[in-house]
Design a protein around this motif. Structure first.
Motif, PDB file in Angstrom:
ATOM      1  N   ALA A 126       0.757   6.283  -4.957  1.00 27.43           N
ATOM      2  CA  ALA A 126       1.575   5.148  -4.498  1.00 27.43           C
ATOM      3  C   ALA A 126       1.338   4.874  -3.016  1.00 27.43           C
ATOM      4  CB  ALA A 126       3.055   5.421  -4.769  1.00 27.43           C
ATOM      5  N   LEU A 127       1.220   5.930  -2.228  1.00 28.35           N
ATOM      6  CA  LEU A 127       0.946   5.768  -0.799  1.00 28.35           C
ATOM      7  C   LEU A 127      -0.423   5.130  -0.584  1.00 28.35           C
ATOM      8  CD1 LEU A 127       1.676   6.207   2.167  1.00 28.35           C
ATOM      9  CD2 LEU A 127       0.683   8.510   1.967  1.00 28.35           C
ATOM     10  N   HIS A 128      -1.417   5.593  -1.316  1.00 26.41           N
ATOM     11  CA  HIS A 128      -2.776   5.041  -1.197  1.00 26.41           C
ATOM     12  C   HIS A 128      -2.785   3.554  -1.548  1.00 26.41           C
ATOM     13  CE1 HIS A 128      -7.327   5.846  -2.028  1.00 26.41           C
ATOM     14  NE2 HIS A 128      -7.134   4.909  -1.151  1.00 26.41           N
ATOM     15  N   ARG A 129      -2.065   3.182  -2.594  1.00 24.96           N
ATOM     16  CA  ARG A 129      -1.991   1.766  -2.982  1.00 24.96           C
ATOM     17  C   ARG A 129      -1.328   0.919  -1.902  1.00 24.96           C
ATOM     18  NH1 ARG A 129      -0.541   1.378  -9.436  1.00 24.96           N
ATOM     19  NH2 ARG A 129      -2.447   2.395 -10.132  1.00 24.96           N
ATOM     20  N   ALA A 130      -0.236   1.422  -1.344  1.00 23.01           N
ATOM     21  CA  ALA A 130       0.475   0.669  -0.304  1.00 23.01           C
ATOM     22  C   ALA A 130      -0.399   0.515   0.940  1.00 23.01           C
ATOM     23  CB  ALA A 130       1.783   1.376   0.042  1.00 23.01           C
ATOM     24  N   VAL A 131      -1.052   1.583   1.359  1.00 19.97           N
ATOM     25  CA  VAL A 131      -1.921   1.522   2.540  1.00 19.97           C
ATOM     26  C   VAL A 131      -3.085   0.557   2.289  1.00 19.97           C
ATOM     27  CG1 VAL A 131      -3.529   2.870   3.941  1.00 19.97           C
ATOM     28  CG2 VAL A 131      -1.263   3.781   3.422  1.00 19.97           C
ATOM     29  N   ASN A 132      -3.636   0.576   1.087  1.00 16.71           N
ATOM     30  CA  ASN A 132      -4.726  -0.345   0.738  1.00 16.71           C
ATOM     31  C   ASN A 132      -4.258  -1.793   0.867  1.00 16.71           C
ATOM     32  OD1 ASN A 132      -7.322  -1.141  -0.291  1.00 16.71           O
ATOM     33  ND2 ASN A 132      -6.372  -1.428  -2.284  1.00 16.71           N
ATOM     34  N   ARG A 133      -3.091  -2.100   0.347  1.00 12.02           N
ATOM     35  CA  ARG A 133      -2.556  -3.463   0.433  1.00 12.02           C
ATOM     36  C   ARG A 133      -2.338  -3.873   1.884  1.00 12.02           C
ATOM     37  NH1 ARG A 133       2.527  -3.800  -1.981  1.00 12.02           N
ATOM     38  NH2 ARG A 133       2.289  -6.039  -2.144  1.00 12.02           N
ATOM     39  N   ILE A 134      -1.808  -2.958   2.692  1.00 15.94           N
ATOM     40  CA  ILE A 134      -1.576  -3.252   4.113  1.00 15.94           C
ATOM     41  C   ILE A 134      -2.907  -3.515   4.813  1.00 15.94           C
ATOM     42  CG2 ILE A 134      -0.809  -2.250   6.305  1.00 15.94           C
ATOM     43  CD1 ILE A 134       1.356  -0.748   4.554  1.00 15.94           C
ATOM     44  N   ASN A 135      -3.896  -2.671   4.556  1.00 17.37           N
ATOM     45  CA  ASN A 135      -5.207  -2.850   5.185  1.00 17.37           C
ATOM     46  C   ASN A 135      -5.856  -4.168   4.788  1.00 17.37           C
ATOM     47  OD1 ASN A 135      -4.983  -0.405   6.494  1.00 17.37           O
ATOM     48  ND2 ASN A 135      -6.183   0.720   4.985  1.00 17.37           N
ATOM     49  N   VAL A 136      -5.783  -4.527   3.515  1.00 15.11           N
ATOM     50  CA  VAL A 136      -6.390  -5.790   3.061  1.00 15.11           C
ATOM     51  C   VAL A 136      -5.657  -6.985   3.664  1.00 15.11           C
ATOM     52  CG1 VAL A 136      -6.768  -7.265   1.027  1.00 15.11           C
ATOM     53  CG2 VAL A 136      -7.408  -4.844   0.954  1.00 15.11           C
ATOM     54  N   SER A 137      -4.353  -6.876   3.825  1.00 12.77           N
ATOM     55  CA  SER A 137      -3.581  -7.998   4.389  1.00 12.77           C
ATOM     56  C   SER A 137      -3.986  -8.307   5.821  1.00 12.77           C
ATOM     57  CB  SER A 137      -2.074  -7.688   4.329  1.00 12.77           C
ATOM     58  OG  SER A 137      -1.723  -6.724   5.312  1.00 12.77           O
ATOM     59  N   LYS A 138      -4.557  -7.356   6.515  1.00 11.30           N
ATOM     60  CA  LYS A 138      -4.965  -7.557   7.908  1.00 11.30           C
ATOM     61  C   LYS A 138      -6.215  -8.435   8.031  1.00 11.30           C
ATOM     62  CE  LYS A 138      -2.861  -3.298   9.458  1.00 11.30           C
ATOM     63  NZ  LYS A 138      -3.087  -1.930   9.921  1.00 11.30           N
TER      64      LYS A 138
END
Length: 140
Positions: A126-138
């Motif tokens: 779940a943490l990996h998914r959230a961090v991935n979404r945050i990184n892509v949003s940048k």
């Protein structure tokens, strides 16, 4: 044959992405893989990571998609990605992703205290998914 790729990203909720591309770059379980037109047929498992799609309409137009695992099939200049979930950079709710990250971090700490290996694995994903979404949003 065409000199571009057609890229489709599909989730259980439906079609997330459908465009033409000059190149697609995705992270597989074996490492990063770049797909160009005329690529040999292949089916590969994807990890939780971003998919980069360089569009054909401009050399500088790149679309970023947060993909949470899945598979990618390449055949006849068609790149099909089937994932449990996927979001384009413009569709990501950053505050929701930040809350998911904080929630996962709390769950990881609780799982460590309880020594619950299964919960620790779930919270880490779940943490990996959230961090991935945050990184892509940048990439907006």
């Amino acid at each position: 044959m065409d000199q571009y790729l057609t890229v489709n990203v599909v989730t259980p909720d439906g079609l997330v992405y459908d465009h033409h591309a000059a190149i697609v770059v995705a992270r597989t379980t074996a490492g990063e893989l770049g797909i160009l037109p005329q690529h040999a047929p292949i089916i590969v498992p994807l990890t939780i990571d971003e998919v980069r799609v360089k569009r054909t309409d401009s050399d500088t137009h790149v679309d970023w998609i947060a993909v949470n695992g899945g598979i990618m099939e390449v055949r006849d200049n068609l790149v099909s990605i089937v994932a449990d979930s996927a979001e384009r950079e413009r569709d990501i709710d950053v505050s929701r992703a930040e809350r998911a990250k904080q929630r996962a971090e709390r769950q990881i700490e609780e799982a460590k205290q309880k020594e619950d290996k299964n919960e620790l694995k779930r919270a880490t994903v779940a943490l990996h998914r959230a961090v991935n979404r945050i990184n892509v949003s940048k990439h907006k």
